[in-house]
Design a protein around this motif. Structure first.
Motif, PDB file in Angstrom:
ATOM      1  N   GLN A  66      -3.661  12.793 -29.963  1.00 34.41           N
ATOM      2  CA  GLN A  66      -4.193  12.703 -31.324  1.00 34.41           C
ATOM      3  C   GLN A  66      -3.360  13.591 -32.240  1.00 34.41           C
ATOM      4  OE1 GLN A  66      -7.036  10.840 -32.609  1.00 34.41           O
ATOM      5  NE2 GLN A  66      -6.340   9.780 -30.769  1.00 34.41           N
ATOM      6  N   GLY A  67      -3.127  13.130 -33.470  1.00 37.89           N
ATOM      7  CA  GLY A  67      -2.351  13.899 -34.426  1.00 37.89           C
ATOM      8  C   GLY A  67      -3.066  14.027 -35.754  1.00 37.89           C
ATOM      9  N   TYR A  68      -2.535  14.876 -36.601  1.00 32.90           N
ATOM     10  CA  TYR A  68      -3.111  15.191 -37.913  1.00 32.90           C
ATOM     11  C   TYR A  68      -1.978  15.660 -38.811  1.00 32.90           C
ATOM     12  CZ  TYR A  68      -5.483  18.148 -41.376  1.00 32.90           C
ATOM     13  OH  TYR A  68      -5.903  18.729 -42.539  1.00 32.90           O
ATOM     14  N   HIS A  69      -2.016  15.300 -40.094  1.00 34.27           N
ATOM     15  CA  HIS A  69      -1.004  15.794 -41.031  1.00 34.27           C
ATOM     16  C   HIS A  69      -1.642  16.102 -42.378  1.00 34.27           C
ATOM     17  CE1 HIS A  69       2.596  16.367 -43.296  1.00 34.27           C
ATOM     18  NE2 HIS A  69       2.261  15.396 -44.111  1.00 34.27           N
ATOM     19  N   ASP A  70      -1.353  17.290 -42.899  1.00 28.98           N
ATOM     20  CA  ASP A  70      -1.793  17.657 -44.241  1.00 28.98           C
ATOM     21  C   ASP A  70      -0.695  18.451 -44.922  1.00 28.98           C
ATOM     22  OD1 ASP A  70      -1.885  20.315 -43.348  1.00 28.98           O
ATOM     23  OD2 ASP A  70      -4.028  20.520 -43.586  1.00 28.98           O
ATOM     24  N   ALA A  71      -0.943  18.798 -46.161  1.00 27.90           N
ATOM     25  CA  ALA A  71      -0.001  19.628 -46.916  1.00 27.90           C
ATOM     26  C   ALA A  71      -0.796  20.612 -47.762  1.00 27.90           C
ATOM     27  CB  ALA A  71       0.877  18.764 -47.810  1.00 27.90           C
ATOM     28  N   SER A  97      -2.574   6.903 -38.647  1.00 26.40           N
ATOM     29  CA  SER A  97      -3.887   7.385 -39.078  1.00 26.40           C
ATOM     30  C   SER A  97      -4.982   6.342 -38.890  1.00 26.40           C
ATOM     31  CB  SER A  97      -3.828   7.790 -40.554  1.00 26.40           C
ATOM     32  OG  SER A  97      -5.065   8.319 -40.967  1.00 26.40           O
ATOM     33  N   ASN A  98      -6.168   6.815 -38.521  1.00 29.10           N
ATOM     34  CA  ASN A  98      -7.315   5.920 -38.446  1.00 29.10           C
ATOM     35  C   ASN A  98      -8.452   6.410 -39.343  1.00 29.10           C
ATOM     36  OD1 ASN A  98      -8.272   8.090 -37.019  1.00 29.10           O
ATOM     37  ND2 ASN A  98      -8.479   7.019 -35.079  1.00 29.10           N
ATOM     38  N   GLY A  99      -8.138   7.275 -40.286  1.00 25.72           N
ATOM     39  CA  GLY A  99      -9.134   7.764 -41.233  1.00 25.72           C
ATOM     40  C   GLY A  99      -8.582   7.719 -42.642  1.00 25.72           C
ATOM     41  N   PRO A 100      -9.453   7.787 -43.615  1.00 22.36           N
ATOM     42  CA  PRO A 100      -8.992   7.743 -45.005  1.00 22.36           C
ATOM     43  C   PRO A 100      -8.369   9.063 -45.449  1.00 22.36           C
ATOM     44  CG  PRO A 100     -11.360   8.073 -44.944  1.00 22.36           C
ATOM     45  CD  PRO A 100     -10.918   7.866 -43.518  1.00 22.36           C
ATOM     46  N   ALA A 101      -7.309   8.982 -46.235  1.00 26.95           N
ATOM     47  CA  ALA A 101      -6.699  10.182 -46.809  1.00 26.95           C
ATOM     48  C   ALA A 101      -7.717  10.858 -47.712  1.00 26.95           C
ATOM     49  CB  ALA A 101      -5.456   9.793 -47.603  1.00 26.95           C
ATOM     50  N   HIS A 102      -7.626  12.191 -47.814  1.00 29.13           N
ATOM     51  CA  HIS A 102      -8.544  12.911 -48.707  1.00 29.13           C
ATOM     52  C   HIS A 102      -7.940  14.232 -49.126  1.00 29.13           C
ATOM     53  CE1 HIS A 102      -9.904  15.718 -45.541  1.00 29.13           C
ATOM     54  NE2 HIS A 102      -9.882  14.673 -44.733  1.00 29.13           N
ATOM     55  N   SER A 114      14.346  14.778 -46.539  1.00 27.08           N
ATOM     56  CA  SER A 114      15.545  14.898 -45.726  1.00 27.08           C
ATOM     57  C   SER A 114      15.992  16.356 -45.688  1.00 27.08           C
ATOM     58  CB  SER A 114      16.661  14.034 -46.326  1.00 27.08           C
ATOM     59  OG  SER A 114      17.860  14.216 -45.609  1.00 27.08           O
ATOM     60  N   TRP A 115      16.268  16.830 -44.477  1.00 28.30           N
ATOM     61  CA  TRP A 115      16.801  18.161 -44.255  1.00 28.30           C
ATOM     62  C   TRP A 115      18.025  18.004 -43.371  1.00 28.30           C
ATOM     63  CZ3 TRP A 115      11.562  17.234 -44.406  1.00 28.30           C
ATOM     64  CH2 TRP A 115      10.863  17.911 -45.396  1.00 28.30           C
ATOM     65  N   PRO A 116      19.213  17.766 -43.978  1.00 29.97           N
ATOM     66  CA  PRO A 116      20.419  17.580 -43.168  1.00 29.97           C
ATOM     67  C   PRO A 116      20.623  18.735 -42.178  1.00 29.97           C
ATOM     68  CG  PRO A 116      20.851  17.027 -45.463  1.00 29.97           C
ATOM     69  CD  PRO A 116      19.475  17.655 -45.411  1.00 29.97           C
ATOM     70  N   GLY A 117      20.879  18.356 -40.934  1.00 27.30           N
ATOM     71  CA  GLY A 117      21.031  19.346 -39.872  1.00 27.30           C
ATOM     72  C   GLY A 117      19.752  19.561 -39.087  1.00 27.30           C
ATOM     73  N   ALA A 118      18.611  19.082 -39.622  1.00 32.33           N
ATOM     74  CA  ALA A 118      17.324  19.242 -38.938  1.00 32.33           C
ATOM     75  C   ALA A 118      16.631  17.892 -38.717  1.00 32.33           C
ATOM     76  CB  ALA A 118      16.413  20.176 -39.724  1.00 32.33           C
ATOM     77  N   GLY A 119      16.566  17.058 -39.766  1.00 35.09           N
ATOM     78  CA  GLY A 119      15.908  15.770 -39.618  1.00 35.09           C
ATOM     79  C   GLY A 119      15.339  15.247 -40.912  1.00 35.09           C
ATOM     80  N   THR A 120      14.390  14.312 -40.775  1.00 31.85           N
ATOM     81  CA  THR A 120      13.774  13.654 -41.925  1.00 31.85           C
ATOM     82  C   THR A 120      12.285  13.457 -41.662  1.00 31.85           C
ATOM     83  OG1 THR A 120      14.164  11.444 -41.030  1.00 31.85           O
ATOM     84  CG2 THR A 120      15.894  12.356 -42.449  1.00 31.85           C
ATOM     85  N   PHE A 121      11.554  13.101 -42.726  1.00 29.73           N
ATOM     86  CA  PHE A 121      10.178  12.652 -42.544  1.00 29.73           C
ATOM     87  C   PHE A 121       9.897  11.512 -43.499  1.00 29.73           C
ATOM     88  CE2 PHE A 121       9.320  15.575 -46.057  1.00 29.73           C
ATOM     89  CZ  PHE A 121       8.375  14.873 -46.806  1.00 29.73           C
ATOM     90  N   GLN A 122       8.888  10.715 -43.159  1.00 29.97           N
ATOM     91  CA  GLN A 122       8.471   9.618 -44.014  1.00 29.97           C
ATOM     92  C   GLN A 122       6.971   9.443 -43.913  1.00 29.97           C
ATOM     93  OE1 GLN A 122      10.064   5.734 -43.064  1.00 29.97           O
ATOM     94  NE2 GLN A 122       9.796   5.078 -45.180  1.00 29.97           N
ATOM     95  N   ASN A 123       6.310   9.408 -45.080  1.00 34.51           N
ATOM     96  CA  ASN A 123       4.882   9.139 -45.177  1.00 34.51           C
ATOM     97  C   ASN A 123       4.748   7.774 -45.848  1.00 34.51           C
ATOM     98  OD1 ASN A 123       2.219   9.781 -44.798  1.00 34.51           O
ATOM     99  ND2 ASN A 123       2.097  11.281 -46.419  1.00 34.51           N
ATOM    100  N   SER A 124       4.092   6.819 -45.201  1.00 32.24           N
ATOM    101  CA  SER A 124       4.022   5.457 -45.718  1.00 32.24           C
ATOM    102  C   SER A 124       3.219   5.370 -47.015  1.00 32.24           C
ATOM    103  CB  SER A 124       3.416   4.521 -44.671  1.00 32.24           C
ATOM    104  OG  SER A 124       2.075   4.881 -44.418  1.00 32.24           O
ATOM    105  N   ALA A 125       3.492   4.348 -47.803  1.00 30.87           N
ATOM    106  CA  ALA A 125       2.839   4.162 -49.106  1.00 30.87           C
ATOM    107  C   ALA A 125       1.333   3.995 -48.973  1.00 30.87           C
ATOM    108  CB  ALA A 125       3.440   2.968 -49.832  1.00 30.87           C
ATOM    109  N   PHE A 169       2.815   8.496 -40.526  1.00 28.28           N
ATOM    110  CA  PHE A 169       3.672   9.639 -40.822  1.00 28.28           C
ATOM    111  C   PHE A 169       4.651   9.777 -39.669  1.00 28.28           C
ATOM    112  CE2 PHE A 169       4.667  14.228 -40.763  1.00 28.28           C
ATOM    113  CZ  PHE A 169       5.144  14.361 -42.058  1.00 28.28           C
ATOM    114  N   THR A 170       5.941   9.848 -39.979  1.00 26.32           N
ATOM    115  CA  THR A 170       6.966   9.956 -38.943  1.00 26.32           C
ATOM    116  C   THR A 170       7.905  11.104 -39.262  1.00 26.32           C
ATOM    117  OG1 THR A 170       6.899   7.568 -38.559  1.00 26.32           O
ATOM    118  CG2 THR A 170       8.846   8.749 -37.756  1.00 26.32           C
ATOM    119  N   VAL A 171       8.162  11.945 -38.274  1.00 20.86           N
ATOM    120  CA  VAL A 171       9.173  12.989 -38.365  1.00 20.86           C
ATOM    121  C   VAL A 171      10.279  12.587 -37.394  1.00 20.86           C
ATOM    122  CG1 VAL A 171       9.736  15.411 -37.917  1.00 20.86           C
ATOM    123  CG2 VAL A 171       7.517  14.806 -38.912  1.00 20.86           C
ATOM    124  N   THR A 172      11.505  12.548 -37.891  1.00 16.53           N
ATOM    125  CA  THR A 172      12.658  12.268 -37.046  1.00 16.53           C
ATOM    126  C   THR A 172      13.480  13.545 -36.947  1.00 16.53           C
ATOM    127  OG1 THR A 172      12.697   9.960 -37.751  1.00 16.53           O
ATOM    128  CG2 THR A 172      14.715  10.830 -36.752  1.00 16.53           C
TER     129      THR A 172
END
Length: 191
Positions: free
Chosen positions: A132-137, A68-73, A33-44, A49-52
């Motif tokens: 198509q989307g992609y998310h990493d850290a 996602s349609n691929g395995p996390a790695h 959560s970033w008040p004033g900007a939004g939120t994100f949630q990564n499912s269990a 992955f959702t950014v609001t």
């Protein structure tokens, strides 16, 4: 920061300052959560992955979603560690930049690819599209350009496979780093 262009070519650039931040995890589920900007949630199960976006003072609201349609790695060379230590050449003496790269640069890919939906309002103008989307850290103890001269990342989906690859030129050495991962897409998540 949120930068892009509308279909008519009008360019937009928004900075969404947050007044504070918090990140909470329970198992693999992560919310931020970033008040004033939004939120994100990564499912269990790492399938979504959702950014609001919620920045009314800047006129920005909406969602960005990846299913996602691929395995996390982790880094391409392994699926058991977020670091590249297993890729250190046998007997290699590492310089300071290589020590950071191989042992302190973490990389985790929770959504290596999948259906993405964007539905946002920017300054009163609606922007919606699918693709198509992609998310990493990534995380590291100092800015990436302090220990790398170049970093190229590649991700593609070809038939039933997700392909990821990295090329890195580490500062102060002639040694380069390349690695890749080919994974079969998860049939139940293909769209």
């Amino acid at each position: 920061m949120l930068n892009g262009a509308f279909p008519n070519g009008t360019v937009f650039a928004y900075t969404l300052p947050a007044s504070s931040s918090s990140v909470i995890h329970a198992g693999e589920a992560v919310t931020g959560s970033w008040p004033g900007a939004g939120t994100f949630q990564n499912s269990a199960d790492l399938s979504a992955f959702t950014v609001t976006l919620d920045a009314p003072e800047q006129g920005v609201s909406g969602t960005l979603k990846i299913h996602s349609n691929g395995p996390a790695h982790f880094g391409c060379n392994t699926t058991s560690s977020a670091y590249f230590e297993s890729a250190i050449p046998a007997g290699a003496e590492l310089n300071a930049a290589e020590e950071i790269f191989y042992k302190q640069l973490g990389w985790a890919t929770s959504q290596p690819g999948g259906a993405a939906l964007v539905d946002v309002t920017l300054g009163g103008s609606k922007l919606q599209f699918a693709g198509q989307g992609y998310h990493d850290a990534n995380w590291m103890p100092q800015p990436i350009d302090a220990f790398m001269d170049d970093w190229y990342f590649f991700d593609a989906q070809v038939g039933p496979f997700d392909l990821s690859a990295v090329y890195a030129a580490i500062t102060g050495t002639t040694r380069t780093f390349t690695t890749g991962l080919a994974a079969t897409l998860i049939a139940s998540r293909r769209r």
